[in-house]
Design a protein around this motif. Structure first.
Motif, PDB file in Angstrom:
ATOM      1  N   THR A 124       1.841 -30.327 -32.427  1.00  0.00           N
ATOM      2  CA  THR A 124       2.112 -28.889 -32.427  1.00  0.00           C
ATOM      3  C   THR A 124       3.535 -28.559 -32.853  1.00  0.00           C
ATOM      4  OG1 THR A 124       2.709 -28.903 -30.098  1.00  0.00           O
ATOM      5  CG2 THR A 124       0.423 -28.413 -30.646  1.00  0.00           C
ATOM      6  N   THR A 125       4.438 -29.505 -32.795  1.00  0.00           N
ATOM      7  CA  THR A 125       5.841 -29.228 -33.132  1.00  0.00           C
ATOM      8  C   THR A 125       6.266 -29.878 -34.443  1.00  0.00           C
ATOM      9  OG1 THR A 125       6.539 -31.109 -31.792  1.00  0.00           O
ATOM     10  CG2 THR A 125       6.497 -28.961 -30.713  1.00  0.00           C
ATOM     11  N   ASN A 147       7.222 -30.515 -38.382  1.00  0.00           N
ATOM     12  CA  ASN A 147       8.093 -29.894 -39.360  1.00  0.00           C
ATOM     13  C   ASN A 147       7.304 -28.868 -40.175  1.00  0.00           C
ATOM     14  OD1 ASN A 147       9.348 -29.500 -41.942  1.00  0.00           O
ATOM     15  ND2 ASN A 147      10.590 -31.305 -41.565  1.00  0.00           N
ATOM     16  N   GLU A 148       7.952 -27.784 -40.563  1.00  0.00           N
ATOM     17  CA  GLU A 148       7.270 -26.710 -41.297  1.00  0.00           C
ATOM     18  C   GLU A 148       6.706 -27.177 -42.639  1.00  0.00           C
ATOM     19  OE1 GLU A 148      10.595 -24.183 -43.594  1.00  0.00           O
ATOM     20  OE2 GLU A 148      10.894 -24.331 -41.418  1.00  0.00           O
ATOM     21  N   HIS A 149       7.251 -28.235 -43.211  1.00  0.00           N
ATOM     22  CA  HIS A 149       6.753 -28.739 -44.483  1.00  0.00           C
ATOM     23  C   HIS A 149       5.472 -29.556 -44.309  1.00  0.00           C
ATOM     24  CE1 HIS A 149      10.398 -27.308 -46.317  1.00  0.00           C
ATOM     25  NE2 HIS A 149      11.130 -28.034 -45.472  1.00  0.00           N
ATOM     26  N   ARG A 166       3.260 -28.898 -41.758  1.00  0.00           N
ATOM     27  CA  ARG A 166       2.245 -28.070 -41.099  1.00  0.00           C
ATOM     28  C   ARG A 166       1.020 -27.777 -41.966  1.00  0.00           C
ATOM     29  NH1 ARG A 166       6.389 -24.044 -38.576  1.00  0.00           N
ATOM     30  NH2 ARG A 166       7.293 -25.459 -37.060  1.00  0.00           N
ATOM     31  N   PRO A 167       1.168 -27.444 -43.242  1.00  0.00           N
ATOM     32  CA  PRO A 167      -0.044 -27.191 -44.042  1.00  0.00           C
ATOM     33  C   PRO A 167      -0.977 -28.404 -44.105  1.00  0.00           C
ATOM     34  CG  PRO A 167       1.882 -26.359 -45.181  1.00  0.00           C
ATOM     35  CD  PRO A 167       2.380 -27.140 -44.004  1.00  0.00           C
ATOM     36  N   ARG A 226      -1.153 -30.762 -41.753  1.00  0.00           N
ATOM     37  CA  ARG A 226      -1.717 -30.843 -40.405  1.00  0.00           C
ATOM     38  C   ARG A 226      -2.866 -29.855 -40.241  1.00  0.00           C
ATOM     39  NH1 ARG A 226       1.526 -27.793 -36.001  1.00  0.00           N
ATOM     40  NH2 ARG A 226       0.677 -26.158 -37.285  1.00  0.00           N
ATOM     41  N   ASN A 227      -2.645 -28.628 -40.696  1.00  0.00           N
ATOM     42  CA  ASN A 227      -3.674 -27.598 -40.560  1.00  0.00           C
ATOM     43  C   ASN A 227      -4.932 -27.955 -41.345  1.00  0.00           C
ATOM     44  OD1 ASN A 227      -1.890 -26.235 -38.954  1.00  0.00           O
ATOM     45  ND2 ASN A 227      -1.274 -24.780 -40.531  1.00  0.00           N
TER      46      ASN A 227
END
Length: 61
Positions: free
Chosen positions: A24-25, A27-29, A31-32, A34-35
């Motif tokens: 859940t935490t 890195n913003e790069h 996240r896509p 992961r999603n």
């Protein structure tokens, strides 16, 4: 000992919780990716059932 589980079972639950926290935490790069991976896994009824049981706490009873 909580819920009558062995130390090994309890350790596995702690590791699972740590992995969820890390997931859940991210890195913003990342996240896509992961999603996308989670959306793909969510297509599996078995994965959804296992995850729902773990998150509900029923697996610990």
């Amino acid at each position: 000992m909580p819920c009558g589980g062995s130390l090994h079972e309890i350790a596995l639950h702690v590791v699972f919780a740590g992995r969820l926290s890390r997931l859940t935490t991210m890195n913003e790069h990342v996240r896509p990716i992961r999603n996308l991976a989670l959306r793909t896994l969510a297509l599996s009824p078995i994965f959804r059932r296992i995850l729902a049981r773990r998150l509900s706490g029923l697996v610990y009873r």
